[in-house]
Design a protein around this motif. Structure first.
Motif, PDB file in Angstrom:
ATOM      1  N   GLY A  99      25.374  -9.440  28.206  1.00  0.00           N
ATOM      2  CA  GLY A  99      24.827 -10.639  29.068  1.00  0.00           C
ATOM      3  C   GLY A  99      24.827 -10.310  30.510  1.00  0.00           C
ATOM      4  O   GLY A  99      24.374 -11.049  31.242  1.00  0.00           O
ATOM      5  N   SER A 100      25.098  -9.081  30.697  1.00  0.00           N
ATOM      6  CA  SER A 100      25.165  -8.644  32.241  1.00  0.00           C
ATOM      7  C   SER A 100      24.076  -7.466  32.701  1.00  0.00           C
ATOM      8  O   SER A 100      23.897  -7.234  33.628  1.00  0.00           O
ATOM      9  N   ILE A 101      23.255  -7.386  31.704  1.00  0.00           N
ATOM     10  CA  ILE A 101      21.854  -6.403  31.983  1.00  0.00           C
ATOM     11  C   ILE A 101      21.020  -7.141  33.005  1.00  0.00           C
ATOM     12  O   ILE A 101      20.296  -8.201  33.073  1.00  0.00           O
ATOM     13  N   GLU A 102      20.809  -6.454  33.960  1.00  0.00           N
ATOM     14  CA  GLU A 102      19.648  -6.663  35.015  1.00  0.00           C
ATOM     15  C   GLU A 102      19.911  -8.408  35.328  1.00  0.00           C
ATOM     16  O   GLU A 102      18.701  -8.792  35.492  1.00  0.00           O
ATOM     17  N   VAL A 103      20.988  -8.930  35.735  1.00  0.00           N
ATOM     18  CA  VAL A 103      20.992 -10.065  36.097  1.00  0.00           C
ATOM     19  C   VAL A 103      20.447 -10.433  37.476  1.00  0.00           C
ATOM     20  O   VAL A 103      20.895  -9.597  38.212  1.00  0.00           O
ATOM     21  N   MET A 104      19.958 -11.524  37.718  1.00  0.00           N
ATOM     22  CA  MET A 104      19.593 -12.023  39.078  1.00  0.00           C
ATOM     23  C   MET A 104      20.667 -13.020  39.210  1.00  0.00           C
ATOM     24  O   MET A 104      21.055 -13.950  38.806  1.00  0.00           O
ATOM     25  N   THR A 105      21.455 -12.651  40.627  1.00  0.00           N
ATOM     26  CA  THR A 105      22.262 -13.571  41.119  1.00  0.00           C
ATOM     27  C   THR A 105      22.268 -13.930  42.626  1.00  0.00           C
ATOM     28  O   THR A 105      21.052 -13.474  43.222  1.00  0.00           O
ATOM     29  N   GLY A 106      22.996 -14.850  43.153  1.00  0.00           N
ATOM     30  CA  GLY A 106      22.887 -15.224  44.581  1.00  0.00           C
ATOM     31  C   GLY A 106      21.746 -15.971  44.767  1.00  0.00           C
ATOM     32  O   GLY A 106      21.451 -17.163  44.383  1.00  0.00           O
ATOM     33  N   SER A 107      20.881 -15.535  45.873  1.00  0.00           N
ATOM     34  CA  SER A 107      19.524 -16.330  46.073  1.00  0.00           C
ATOM     35  C   SER A 107      18.261 -15.758  45.410  1.00  0.00           C
ATOM     36  O   SER A 107      17.211 -16.078  45.764  1.00  0.00           O
ATOM     37  N   ASP A 108      18.568 -14.775  44.454  1.00  0.00           N
ATOM     38  CA  ASP A 108      17.380 -14.138  43.603  1.00  0.00           C
ATOM     39  C   ASP A 108      16.966 -15.078  42.503  1.00  0.00           C
ATOM     40  O   ASP A 108      17.709 -15.948  42.002  1.00  0.00           O
ATOM     41  N   GLY A 109      15.615 -15.291  42.260  1.00  0.00           N
ATOM     42  CA  GLY A 109      15.223 -16.010  41.303  1.00  0.00           C
ATOM     43  C   GLY A 109      15.038 -17.387  41.619  1.00  0.00           C
ATOM     44  O   GLY A 109      15.230 -17.765  42.731  1.00  0.00           O
ATOM     45  N   GLN A 110      15.607 -18.183  40.654  1.00  0.00           N
ATOM     46  CA  GLN A 110      15.757 -19.762  40.789  1.00  0.00           C
ATOM     47  C   GLN A 110      16.542 -20.453  39.825  1.00  0.00           C
ATOM     48  O   GLN A 110      16.897 -19.688  38.802  1.00  0.00           O
ATOM     49  N   ILE A 111      16.767 -21.636  40.072  1.00  0.00           N
ATOM     50  CA  ILE A 111      17.243 -22.492  38.784  1.00  0.00           C
ATOM     51  C   ILE A 111      16.218 -23.398  38.363  1.00  0.00           C
ATOM     52  O   ILE A 111      15.776 -24.276  39.050  1.00  0.00           O
ATOM     53  N   ARG A 112      15.762 -23.227  37.207  1.00  0.00           N
ATOM     54  CA  ARG A 112      14.660 -23.998  36.613  1.00  0.00           C
ATOM     55  C   ARG A 112      14.988 -25.373  36.536  1.00  0.00           C
ATOM     56  O   ARG A 112      16.109 -25.500  35.938  1.00  0.00           O
ATOM     57  N   ARG A 113      14.229 -26.327  36.850  1.00  0.00           N
ATOM     58  CA  ARG A 113      14.390 -27.891  36.273  1.00  0.00           C
ATOM     59  C   ARG A 113      14.033 -28.063  34.939  1.00  0.00           C
ATOM     60  O   ARG A 113      14.587 -28.691  33.988  1.00  0.00           O
TER      61      ARG A 113
END
Length: 327
Positions: free
Chosen positions: A307-321
């Motif tokens: 579950g920790s493989i290449e995760v995006m965190t912080g301000s990377d990516g987005q939170i999809r609606r």
């Protein structure tokens, strides 16, 4: 560094600095209480949706666990597997390994819709996938584990990688080990994660060659009676979507009977039986077949690591609606 600074303080500062350099960023961003303040009801809400889905169809547990694997193995755990086709993105949903997830995608969307009513724009689809996999396991007598949270969602899908990075049902042992190693998982963790096949079914198309003796990888490593029985369930041609359980004894309960089946040459898929066919993973299969507790514990640990493989965190990516489309 000041000559007046006590040596002990200087050493402590140096150690802290080195840890900052060598600790992966995800270790600072993922945490089990990530939503404790922003959406304290998040985990309870997801659990309710998952339990409802599994109660309605117990086979859903296998699909929800498998979905996290299929997501994380393609450019990391970022929910890219949930995106639909757009004018600029080809969906991963059309890739052969993902075509049986239609109902599973709906469960994740149901959980997302619930969370958007409770705390809009807060919980990522990637985190919902991870929590749903844990809750699905627990709902069928499987292990539970603390899910580290804080993943962000991708705004793009990677269809070509879905076709190349996810193992096929006919891969040999060396290919499997290489695919898992590429994602930072060793051969023991690979066997543990393969134990998810204690749940669910496979389509005839995936195991026909094995039961008809048309593969050289494990051609003779199959129980003759088991092969004859499966041939009756899977015609030599046609009937590709007919299904058979991956665990011939308890296909809807999370236990170690899958490994016991491998020990007596009753693995349904090539990728199942190669785990116990004279190779380096035979010993792990033997251990798990004798110790269900060890299997469950190591499966849980491997799921956390995966579950920790290449995760995006912080301000990377987005939170999809909405999980099926980027914002």
């Amino acid at each position: 560094m000041s000559s007046t600074m006590p040596k002990a303080v200087a050493a402590l500062l140096l150690t802290t600095f080195m840890l900052l350099l060598t600790t992966p960023p995800a270790a600072f961003c993922l945490s089990t209480d990530f939503y404790a303040q922003t959406c304290p009801r998040a985990l309870t809400a997801v659990r309710a949706v998952v339990r409802g889905a599994v109660t309605k169809d117990r086979r859903m547990a296998a699909s929800l666990i498998r979905l996290q694997f299929h997501d994380c193995f393609v450019r990391g755990c970022d929910a890219s597997v949930l995106l639909d086709n757009t004018t600029t993105t080809v969906s991963e949903k059309g890739a052969v390994p993902n075509r049986r997830f239609t109902k599973t995608f709906r469960v994740i969307e149901d959980a997302k819709s619930t969370l958007e009513r409770i705390c809009p724009g807060v919980v990522s689809c990637a985190d919902i996938i991870a929590v749903a996999a844990r809750d699905a396991s627990a709902s069928v007598e499987g292990p539970s584990w603390d899910v580290e949270l804080g993943r962000r969602d991708s705004d793009a899908a990677f269809a070509s990688l879905a076709a190349s990075d996810i193992p096929t049902p006919k891969d040999d042992l060396n290919t499997l080990i290489a695919l898992f190693r590429k994602k930072g998982l060793n051969s023991r963790e690979m066997v543990a994660l393969s134990g998810a096949h204690t749940l669910g079914t496979a389509q005839c198309l995936a195991f026909r060659d094995r039961v008809y003796g048309n593969v050289t990888v494990v051609k003779d490593v199959i129980d003759p009676d088991f092969a004859r029985k499966k041939r009756r369930m899977c015609p030599a041609s046609g009937g590709d979507r007919l299904v058979q359980p991956l665990d011939p004894v308890t296909p809807t309960s999370f236990d170690n009977n899958y490994f016991k089946a491998l020990m007596i040459r009753k693995g349904l898929l090539v990728t199942d039986q190669v785990l116990f066919s004279g190779g380096e993973t035979d010993g792990v299969v033997d251990e798990y077949s004798k110790d269900e507790g060890k299997f469950k514990n190591e499966f849980a640990a491997a799921m956390v690591k995966m579950g920790s493989i290449e995760v995006m965190t912080g301000s990377d990516g987005q939170i999809r609606r909405t999980c099926s489309k980027a914002n």
